[in-house]
Design an enzyme around this catalytic site. Sequence first.
Site, PDB file in Angstrom:
ATOM      1  N   CYS A   1      42.731  51.400  40.833  1.00 20.08           N
ATOM      2  CA  CYS A   1      43.299  50.102  40.426  1.00 20.08           C
ATOM      3  C   CYS A   1      43.888  49.442  41.671  1.00 20.08           C
ATOM      4  O   CYS A   1      43.779  49.989  42.785  1.00 20.08           O
ATOM      5  CB  CYS A   1      44.362  50.307  39.341  1.00 20.08           C
ATOM      6  SG  CYS A   1      44.757  48.777  38.454  1.00 20.08           S
TER       7      CYS A   1
ATOM      8  N   CYS B   1      40.317  49.390  33.854  1.00 15.22           N
ATOM      9  CA  CYS B   1      41.121  50.580  34.129  1.00 15.22           C
ATOM     10  C   CYS B   1      41.883  51.071  32.908  1.00 15.22           C
ATOM     11  O   CYS B   1      42.038  50.370  31.925  1.00 15.22           O
ATOM     12  CB  CYS B   1      42.086  50.308  35.258  1.00 15.22           C
ATOM     13  SG  CYS B   1      43.049  48.819  35.039  1.00 15.22           S
TER      14      CYS B   1
ATOM     15  N   TRP C   1      46.096  38.908  27.223  1.00 18.36           N
ATOM     16  CA  TRP C   1      47.463  39.007  27.725  1.00 18.36           C
ATOM     17  C   TRP C   1      48.231  37.691  27.580  1.00 18.36           C
ATOM     18  O   TRP C   1      49.243  37.475  28.236  1.00 18.36           O
ATOM     19  CB  TRP C   1      47.453  39.512  29.176  1.00 18.36           C
ATOM     20  CG  TRP C   1      46.990  40.946  29.266  1.00 18.36           C
ATOM     21  CD1 TRP C   1      46.751  41.791  28.207  1.00 18.36           C
ATOM     22  CD2 TRP C   1      46.698  41.710  30.435  1.00 18.36           C
ATOM     23  NE1 TRP C   1      46.331  43.025  28.654  1.00 18.36           N
ATOM     24  CE2 TRP C   1      46.289  43.010  30.016  1.00 18.36           C
ATOM     25  CE3 TRP C   1      46.745  41.449  31.815  1.00 18.36           C
ATOM     26  CZ2 TRP C   1      45.938  44.010  30.910  1.00 18.36           C
ATOM     27  CZ3 TRP C   1      46.396  42.451  32.714  1.00 18.36           C
ATOM     28  CH2 TRP C   1      46.001  43.707  32.263  1.00 18.36           C
TER      29      TRP C   1
ATOM     30  N   GLU D   1      45.972  39.507  47.473  1.00 20.14           N
ATOM     31  CA  GLU D   1      46.607  38.880  46.291  1.00 20.14           C
ATOM     32  C   GLU D   1      48.114  38.637  46.437  1.00 20.14           C
ATOM     33  O   GLU D   1      48.854  38.669  45.456  1.00 20.14           O
ATOM     34  CB  GLU D   1      46.321  39.707  45.011  1.00 20.14           C
ATOM     35  CG  GLU D   1      44.842  39.865  44.730  1.00 20.14           C
ATOM     36  CD  GLU D   1      44.526  40.661  43.451  1.00 20.14           C
ATOM     37  OE1 GLU D   1      45.396  40.783  42.576  1.00 20.14           O
ATOM     38  OE2 GLU D   1      43.386  41.150  43.351  1.00 20.14           O
TER      39      GLU D   1
ATOM     40  N   HIS E   1      48.541  55.206  40.248  1.00 16.39           N
ATOM     41  CA  HIS E   1      49.807  55.172  39.515  1.00 16.39           C
ATOM     42  C   HIS E   1      50.692  56.361  39.861  1.00 16.39           C
ATOM     43  O   HIS E   1      51.790  56.488  39.343  1.00 16.39           O
ATOM     44  CB  HIS E   1      49.565  55.071  38.003  1.00 16.39           C
ATOM     45  CG  HIS E   1      49.156  53.678  37.625  1.00 16.39           C
ATOM     46  ND1 HIS E   1      47.860  53.233  37.762  1.00 16.39           N
ATOM     47  CD2 HIS E   1      49.878  52.619  37.191  1.00 16.39           C
ATOM     48  CE1 HIS E   1      47.806  51.956  37.403  1.00 16.39           C
ATOM     49  NE2 HIS E   1      49.006  51.564  37.056  1.00 16.39           N
TER      50      HIS E   1
ATOM     51  N   ILE F   1      40.608  47.477  45.017  1.00 14.08           N
ATOM     52  CA  ILE F   1      40.504  46.708  43.768  1.00 14.08           C
ATOM     53  C   ILE F   1      41.086  45.299  43.908  1.00 14.08           C
ATOM     54  O   ILE F   1      40.867  44.441  43.060  1.00 14.08           O
ATOM     55  CB  ILE F   1      41.152  47.496  42.609  1.00 14.08           C
ATOM     56  CG1 ILE F   1      40.542  48.880  42.503  1.00 14.08           C
ATOM     57  CG2 ILE F   1      41.032  46.788  41.277  1.00 14.08           C
ATOM     58  CD1 ILE F   1      39.024  48.916  42.345  1.00 14.08           C
TER      59      ILE F   1
HETATM   60  N1  GLN Z   1      42.707  42.827  41.072  1.00 12.69           N
HETATM   61  C1  GLN Z   1      43.866  43.321  40.388  1.00 12.69           C
HETATM   62  C2  GLN Z   1      44.726  44.099  41.371  1.00 12.69           C
HETATM   63  O1  GLN Z   1      44.184  44.655  42.278  1.00 12.69           O
HETATM   64  C3  GLN Z   1      43.476  44.206  39.247  1.00 12.69           C
HETATM   65  C4  GLN Z   1      44.664  44.673  38.461  1.00 12.69           C
HETATM   66  C5  GLN Z   1      44.341  45.450  37.203  1.00 12.69           C
HETATM   67  O2  GLN Z   1      43.293  45.986  37.034  1.00 12.69           O
HETATM   68  N2  GLN Z   1      45.255  45.528  36.303  1.00 12.69           N
HETATM   69  O3  GLN Z   1      45.933  44.180  41.213  1.00 12.69           O
HETATM   70 ZN    ZN Z   2      43.062  48.135  37.284  1.00  8.36          ZN
END
Ligand code: GLN
Ligand code: ZN
Length: 786
Positions: free
Chosen positions: A744, A661, A579, A502, A712, A449
């Site tokens: 996620c 998500c 947000w 990231e 998670h 993700i």
């Molecule tokens: N691209 C974001 C990550 O991988 C997506 C985060 C999210 O969906 N909250 O952290």
């Molecule tokens: Zn997510």
Amino acid sequence: MTPTNNRLHTHILGYPRIGSNRQLKFALEAYWKGESSLHDLIQTAKTIKQEGWEKQRKAQISIVSSNDFSFYDHVLDAICLIGAIPSRFKRGNGPISLDLLFTMARGMEKASAEENTIPQPMEMTKWFDTNYHYIVPEFEKDQHFSLGSSKPFEEFKEAKYLGYLSKPILLGPISLLFLGKKKDPSIKNAELFEKILPLYEEILKEFYSLGADWIEFDEPILTLDIPTEWQKAFYDVYPRLKQKVPALKILLATYFGPLKENREIVVSIPIDGFHYDWTRGGQELYGLLQNWDKNKVFSLGIVDGRNIWKNDFSNSLKVIHSALDYIPSESLWLAPSCSLHFVPVSLQAEKKLNEELRACLAFADEKLEELNILSSLALMENYQNDEQFKENQKAIEKRKTSSLIHDPTVHERLAALKETDLSRKSPYRVRKELQQKKLRLPLFPTTTIGSFPQTAEIRRIRSRYRHGSISQEAYETFIEEEIKRVVELQEEIGLDVLVHGEFERTDMVEYFGEKLNGFLITENGWVQSYGSRCVKPPIIFGDVSRKEAMTIRWSKFAQSLTKKPMKGMLTGPITMLQWSFVRDDQPRKITAKQIALAIREEVKELEKNGIGVIQIDEPALREALPLRKIDWEDYFQWAIESFRIASCCVEDSTQIHTHMCYSEFGDILQAIAKLDADVISLEASRSGFELINSFAKFRYPNDIGLGVWDIHSPRIPTTEEMLATLRKALSVLPKESLWVNPDCGLKTRSYQEVIPSLKNMVEAARILRNEVTKKASVEPTIAESP
Ligand code: GLN
Ligand code: ZN
């Protein structure tokens, strides 16, 4: 109560609980780590509460509030108050300890000596349409309620000891029950109402004997579409409560929206006062006031408790004066629209703020002062001549024309968008073929993700760079090294579409907010998200535009390291909006489209730089849904349009992904389809088969990545369990549409968890590929897409 010194009465619905410097967060975390004592934690809480009361006194608030503080969450406090402790926590007898409360919210690390299983922590979800999370009450078969905590009484006494006769705030019994989940279908609402009533009666009696004058019951569910059974409950519960302790005055509070069909309830039931959120209710106010019993208090939520803008006194005074046409000044109270815990504590902590912007803002403390001033201006003959009024109007006028805020070119660019800019050149089928030709992905492509583990070292380096203690060059080299490492890792594991990880981002909204015109990142503008977790939402103060490239450097570098497709990674317009604190001087939809336009430019530039797969995350799409169903359609229209502005600017052969998500998507799949992203990755491992079943009902037209790993949880999922989810998905989705991914980003996980989990995931995709191709050679008609 009668107004004194020609002032209207004022009160608030709650003051921020985290402390002016997030003291509660640090005290909680130290306590949880065993680094400080319960006594220390309680002392910190005392100081925070005391500070809040002192500030209310200084702002001449007529009646201060108590029980608005919470060590974790006010709904969890209410759960403890009524003793609704799920049986898996083995409460035992006696009052509920703070440790048990924390265990209910957070779970525990080790099983206790007597038990060998670790009870699941209680579920958490968003509080109405805010970004605050509350603990979801659970009701079991043969649910029993009994007073489990004395916190509200203790806090009342604490305030009294300091010289404040406070108004305790409690979540009302009906909202408390409504927000809970019944763990057994045989439980009847009526049974719960009957059982909870005696307890609330007991609470009222106790407050009365402690000397309370008023008690506030929050019943925010009155701003939702609630079934008749729940509406009826108000007519039953409140008369009975009132009858029990007639001398204790009840203030019923609602917020976050108009009452609509629930209006009749609040004018009919026997309460002594009612609080109304004018900022969300608007014109409905006058209908309400027309039927208002002049002897009852009407609390007007005139100062926005959800946003950070300076109140426009001229506007507010008009509303207040119109209200005074209906009811006498003794009956009119002024208040913020809702609790102030949705806004940061004080502007004083902002040292670097541009003065022009500062003049437009009001955090909690400034809002208290606004109430103070409004309460006296309201009864003044010539308030227009008052210095404070004039100063307020100067700031309001300045904001309307400030060149910091208004950029006509942004509006021009938005107006110049044509219908064709909002859709891709060709339909999905055509695009899919062109993309496949270019990307050459296998069946069931695997991807992640976006984020990879954010280790302590990464956070340290980023923070040192921000504080100027390492050079830009050293910082960039470090990030490049991290990218190199995860690219190699992904190749080794055998993923098909790679990401750069990231590492340069602290937060998926703040990162972009820092790089866009029109966004302000505060130094200390923290608000509670849940428990000890706080967020610092950016402030969108002006017209949004892109001042510089935001992600190109890193995506380009990452792509240069591999022949596999590298996915560019952006945050979508709705999530950025949701947000952040948003402008109140233009509709949200315009702000969303401005953000979309800025993202659109980044998307184009990514494409120009050879990035052929671009993901635009919209995790907040679902949570930004309006509270009332009747408003959904309008929302979807502009939300979808915004996403399309951001994404529909690329060639057919460029693949657009999106990700969502942790919400239920079943009922919004049609809207999601209208985004027309080529691939969407959704969470499925928790809601699991439920989501897959929704796909059986609605044939989703484009590609879908189902999250097969619940990131998670620290558990490493096995190949077999992921395979099982995928096989199930294949029963409702054509094989050509299915992608394989975690549900996620991986930033909260460690590499020890990520590496084996991804290996298992890639293996699951490989096995499935073999299975399907083998089957296809025997039985060539299987799972063809229609
Ligand atoms: N691209 C974001 C990550 O991988 C997506 C985060 C999210 O969906 N909250 O952290
Ligand atoms: Zn997510």
